[in-house]
Design a protein around this motif. Structure first.
Motif, PDB file in Angstrom:
ATOM      1  N   LYS A 102       0.846  -1.191   0.000  1.00  0.00           N
ATOM      2  CA  LYS A 102       0.000   0.000   0.000  1.00  0.00           C
ATOM      3  C   LYS A 102       0.884   1.245   0.000  1.00  0.00           C
ATOM      4  O   LYS A 102       2.033   1.209   0.439  1.00  0.00           O
ATOM      5  CB  LYS A 102      -0.930   0.022   1.210  1.00  0.00           C
ATOM      6  CG  LYS A 102      -0.215   0.100   2.534  1.00  0.00           C
ATOM      7  CD  LYS A 102      -1.215   0.298   3.648  1.00  0.00           C
ATOM      8  CE  LYS A 102      -0.480   0.563   4.959  1.00  0.00           C
ATOM      9  NZ  LYS A 102      -1.366   0.836   6.065  1.00  0.00           N
ATOM     10  N   SER A 103       0.306   2.295  -0.490  1.00  0.00           N
ATOM     11  CA  SER A 103       1.065   3.539  -0.559  1.00  0.00           C
ATOM     12  C   SER A 103       1.155   4.163   0.824  1.00  0.00           C
ATOM     13  O   SER A 103       0.224   4.059   1.626  1.00  0.00           O
ATOM     14  CB  SER A 103       0.384   4.503  -1.528  1.00  0.00           C
ATOM     15  OG  SER A 103       1.071   5.731  -1.528  1.00  0.00           O
ATOM     16  N   THR A 104       2.279   4.797   1.100  1.00  0.00           N
ATOM     17  CA  THR A 104       2.420   5.498   2.373  1.00  0.00           C
ATOM     18  C   THR A 104       1.765   6.875   2.322  1.00  0.00           C
ATOM     19  O   THR A 104       1.683   7.556   3.324  1.00  0.00           O
ATOM     20  CB  THR A 104       3.909   5.671   2.716  1.00  0.00           C
ATOM     21  OG1 THR A 104       4.564   6.256   1.595  1.00  0.00           O
ATOM     22  CG2 THR A 104       4.551   4.339   3.044  1.00  0.00           C
ATOM     23  N   ARG A 105       1.325   7.252   1.133  1.00  0.00           N
ATOM     24  CA  ARG A 105       0.693   8.566   0.995  1.00  0.00           C
ATOM     25  C   ARG A 105      -0.810   8.433   1.151  1.00  0.00           C
ATOM     26  O   ARG A 105      -1.415   7.510   0.589  1.00  0.00           O
ATOM     27  CB  ARG A 105       1.041   9.169  -0.362  1.00  0.00           C
ATOM     28  CG  ARG A 105       2.455   9.668  -0.379  1.00  0.00           C
ATOM     29  CD  ARG A 105       2.964   9.916  -1.761  1.00  0.00           C
ATOM     30  NE  ARG A 105       4.336  10.385  -1.673  1.00  0.00           N
ATOM     31  CZ  ARG A 105       5.373   9.578  -1.435  1.00  0.00           C
ATOM     32  NH1 ARG A 105       5.179   8.282  -1.287  1.00  0.00           N
ATOM     33  NH2 ARG A 105       6.579  10.064  -1.336  1.00  0.00           N
TER      34      ARG A 105
END
Lengths: 289, 559
Positions: A90-93
């Motif tokens: 998953k994206s950290t953003r």
């Protein structure tokens, strides 16, 4: 990378005897290293002592045999236990910024455009058309159709730099061949460049090729011709040159315009209903450059 | 509430330490592409320090006029060993090291196509480097002549003939380069085969990460370019040992033949090294711009175009030998033409940055520096491609400055970026950003002090490989600045090495995807297990991790 500790059952195994939850990997072996060392020592003996070469040979021969048995009749494997931890991708953003170009954040490129090959064909046709005004110029000014061809060829022949106009007005097979090569190659390349530019300027190819490109090209050549071909620079008639460029561009643009546009990869991103022809594209997509 | 006895409350997990010999055996016998990649990189770093030390010695020698810090003989050995080491035992191994480590991971494979050949290729290259440096010990050897090689890194004939180079110093050079060539060819074969035959499901050629494309193109060039060099080395050995006369001009041979053989390797070699560097930049810039790379098909086409054109430019190194008008014209134009695909790449990188949300972490900083420095290197390259300009400045420090701009300014700079970017994947630890920024600024300042100002003495007529020079020629001030720059670069590099070691033990734990990246290697643990992927991955676009992270906005819809 300590999984190698969790290896077992070296040697050939068929699928039935293979432990479950393991992955077969090539078995570690020292033979490649020993062979490399043996070869290095064999060569090293040439700069030290023959005994070193002999030692290298004695290492290389068993290494070749050992390597052979590593892969034949069956390649040796080790079976490594798998630790199948699930990694969450998953994206950290937390936010996804959409650039203000479109409702979707991706800029849509043209859905249809001319192919690059249509530009090349246009270049060839334009190159043929360009010969007419060039030959006319030669005939009117020097009473010979060969002058323009020889002038073009003179750029490639250092010995022709000081020749008279009368010489250039005569027929020279060498000059004709050189002019054909230069003109043919340049026409194809310009056509290729034009074809590559078409996706950026897909509308009004006759206007683009017939008027905009000739003036741009003439400007570039005007500034650079003194370096490329000094003899051509001294004797060129720029007004006739512009006319021949326009002839090239108009014909090239006309030929391109005859071609059917091809779909770009962007077409595949459209909804199925649009691709199937059930719904037409909206105005917004139509205007996409 | 019951309390556990104190002894039971203490974590009694024992860290199992293996005997050093076990560890050594594991690494010596490994055929794992990741371990071999790390060994390539470690070995290249070792030689980088050695070759860097040689460079510093040369710069001290040249910093002031009439200097005798080292002897002329030692100076000749220094520039020969520095050049040969940097090309054959630093730049090539480190690129192949990254290729080895990353290519299978990026294409979803478990290993290289020929794992044992991979190990052999590494070891034979490594022994080549060791053999060359053994010349310092063994050169005097049994025959009592010479020491380390001193004929320059391109070893022009007839200097390499027995009569001008007695003893075995040149033989060490020849044999070491020959061994390195065998290793390079083996690794190149492995990379091409792996990419063509071991991609995971869905990984079409049009979805390959650009780094993989570029490694494949560079490996393809190796096939064509290294073979003539290897052939030439064998011919030179025949000349020196068996009295053949391939390069003996007094017996019907040709010194120019050696030039052709060497440079048909030597110039493509620049692209063998710079294409992987382009690959690093292609991976790093999009991630730190938070955008997909601009113009993927054009980037691939430009890379393949560079690969082909690079094979037709070699004789621009030989304008001064008098090839004639036709030869000069062809090589001027072919050299200039290569700037077209290269320019496409620069525009595409700029277009990727354009409008992106740029994050100035250390890998990205190195890539930005790369962009600027590579552009300048390309511009001086175009200047040197014009034969009349080249006649004036051939074999001057202008040429030295130009190719160092390419090799240090572009290749090494992007390589540093690659270290900071993939180090977390290789070790599981982040490198220190603070130390990284110290490294960046010291190195970049040093680089520009050295190589910007090195152009000037070249323009003023200072020849390359000169041992010392008289005062009053206008060279001394420039050379002093160049030497000071070398010290800055040394300081930066030492910080980098310290950062590598320190971060391995004390770096922040990286996790599997510290950069929020999009290629497959970031879907494995850091460091990855020996089998890479527990389950063979399936991809549907060029950015598989983007698709997993953004199911609402799949890349596959736009390909």
């Amino acid at each position: 990378m300590n999984e190698m500790n969790a290896t077992h059952d070296q040697g050939p195994l068929d699928d039935h005897s293979r432990p479950t939850d393991t992955i077969p990997l090539p078995a570690p072996t020292a033979w490649p290293m020993v062979l490399a060392l043996g070869i290095a020592l064999m060569l090293g003996g040439m700069v030290t002592h023959w005994a070193i070469s002999l030692l290298g040979l004695l290492m290389a021969v068993p290494a070749i045999v050992g390597w052979f048995f590593d892969v034949l009749p069956h390649e040796r494997h080790v079976y490594v236990d798998v630790h199948a931890d699930v990694i969450e991708i998953k994206s950290t953003r937390e936010t996804l910024a959409h650039l203000p170009l479109d409702e979707r954040h991706r800029k849509l490129l043209p859905l249809e455009t001319f192919s690059v090959m249509s530009g090349v064909k246009g270049g060839i046709a334009g190159g043929l058309a360009m010969i007419v005004p060039a030959a006319l110029y030669s005939l009117i000014r020097y009473h010979s159709v060969w002058y323009a061809a020889n002038l073009l060829a003179a750029g490639g022949f250092v010995s022709w730099a000081g020749e008279s106009n009368a010489f250039l007005a005569q027929f020279h097979l060498r000059g004709l061949l050189a002019a054909m090569a230069i003109h043919g190659l340049t026409s194809v390349l310009i056509g290729l460049l034009y074809g590559a530019m078409l996706p950026m300027f897909p509308r009004w190819p006759i206007l683009t090729a017939g008027f905009v490109a000739p003036f741009l090209w003439t400007g570039i050549l005007h500034s650079a011709l003194g370096i490329i071909s000094p003899i051509l620079d001294q004797r060129i008639d720029w007004s006739w040159f512009v006319v021949s460029q326009i002839a090239f561009g108009l014909v090239a643009g006309f030929v391109v315009n005859l071609h059917v546009k091809v779909r770009t990869p962007q077409f595949r991103s459209l909804p199925f209903s649009v691709r199937a022809g059930i719904h037409a594209l909206g105005d917004e997509e139509d205007k996409a450059p | 509430m019951a309390h556990a006895p104190v002894l039971e409350a203490i974590d009694q997990t024992q860290i199992r330490r293996r005997p050093p010999l076990d560890v050594l055996y594991e690494w010596v016998t490994t055929v794992d592409h990741k371990k071999l990649g790390l060994m390539y990189i470690g070995y290249a770093l070792l030689f980088l320090v050695i070759a860097g030390f040689e460079a510093v010695l040369m710069r001290i020698q040249l910093a002031v006029p009439n200097n005798h810090f080292v002897s002329p003989q030692v100076f000749n050995r220094l520039f020969t060993m520095h050049g040969t080491t940097m090309i054959f035992f630093v730049a090539m191994p480190v690129m192949f090291g990254f290729g080895n480590y990353l290519v299978p991971l990026m294409i979803g494979a478990r290993d290289m196509a020929f794992p044992r050949l991979n190990a052999f290729s590494f070891w034979i290259s490594a022994f080549g480097g060791l053999l060359m440096y053994f010349s310092y010990l063994g050169g005097d050897g049994l025959y009592g002549m010479g020491s380390a090689p001193d004929v320059g890194w391109f070893a022009y004939a007839p200097l390499t003939a027995k009569v001008f180079s007695p003893g075995h110093s040149t033989d060490y050079w020849t044999l070491a380069v020959l061994l390195s060539g065998v290793g390079s060819t083996g690794t190149a074969l492995n990379i091409v085969t792996t990419v063509l035959s071991m991609r995971c499901r869905g990984m079409k050629l049009s979805r390959l990460p650009l780094f993989v494309w570029l490694m494949m193109v560079a490996s393809g060039i190796v096939f064509v370019a290294v073979s003539p060099l290897t052939a030439a080395q064998i011919m030179l050995i025949l000349d020196r040992y068996l009295g053949a006369h391939f390069f003996d001009t007094q017996a019907g041979g040709s010194a120019v033949l050696w030039m052709h053989f060497f440079w048909i390797f030597g110039h493509p070699e620049v692209y063998i090294l710079v294409l992987p560097a382009f690959g690093f930049v292609n991976e790093i810039i999009p991630v730190f711009s938070r955008k997909a790379v601009f113009g993927y098909p054009a980037m691939v086409a430009a890379s393949v175009g560079i690969g082909f054109i690079s094979l037709s430019v070699w004789a621009h190194h030989m304008f001064t030998v008098g090839m004639g008008a036709a030869g000069n014209t062809f090589f001027v134009f072919s050299t200039m033409v290569i700037s077209v695909p290269t320019g496409i790449k620069i525009f595409n990188w700029l277009a990727t940055l354009w409008g992106g949300k740029i994050i100035f972490k250390v890998p990205m900083m190195f890539c930005i520096a790369f962009l600027f420095q590579f552009l300048v290197a390309g511009l001086t390259g175009i200047m040197l491609s014009a034969a009349p300009f080249n006649w004036q400045l051939s074999a001057s420090y202008f040429v030295v400055a130009h190719f160092h701009y390419v090799i240090v300014g572009a290749i090494i700079t992007s390589l540093f970026g690659a270290f900071y970017y993939w180090y977390p994947k290789m070790t599981g630890r982040m490198m220190s950003e603070t130390l990284g920024k110290w490294h960046f600024w010291l190195f970049i300042i040093g680089f520009h002090l050295t190589f910007d100002f090195m152009h000037v003495p070249g323009l003023l007529g200072m020849p390359r490989r000169i041992y010392t020079y008289e005062a009053g020629r206008g060279w001394e001030g420039w050379n002093l600045i160049v030497g000071i720059g070398a010290l800055f670069q040394t300081a930066g590099t030492l910080i980098f090495v310290y950062n590598l070691v320190r971060s391995y033990y004390r770096g922040e734990v990286a996790g599997h995807d510290p950069w929020d990246a999009w290629t497959l290697e970031w879907a494995t643990p850091s460091p990855p297990p020996s089998y890479n992927f527990a389950v063979e991955p399936t991809v549907r676009s060029g950015r598989p991790l983007w698709d997993l992270k953004h199911p609402e906005d799949l890349d596959e819809n736009y390909e």
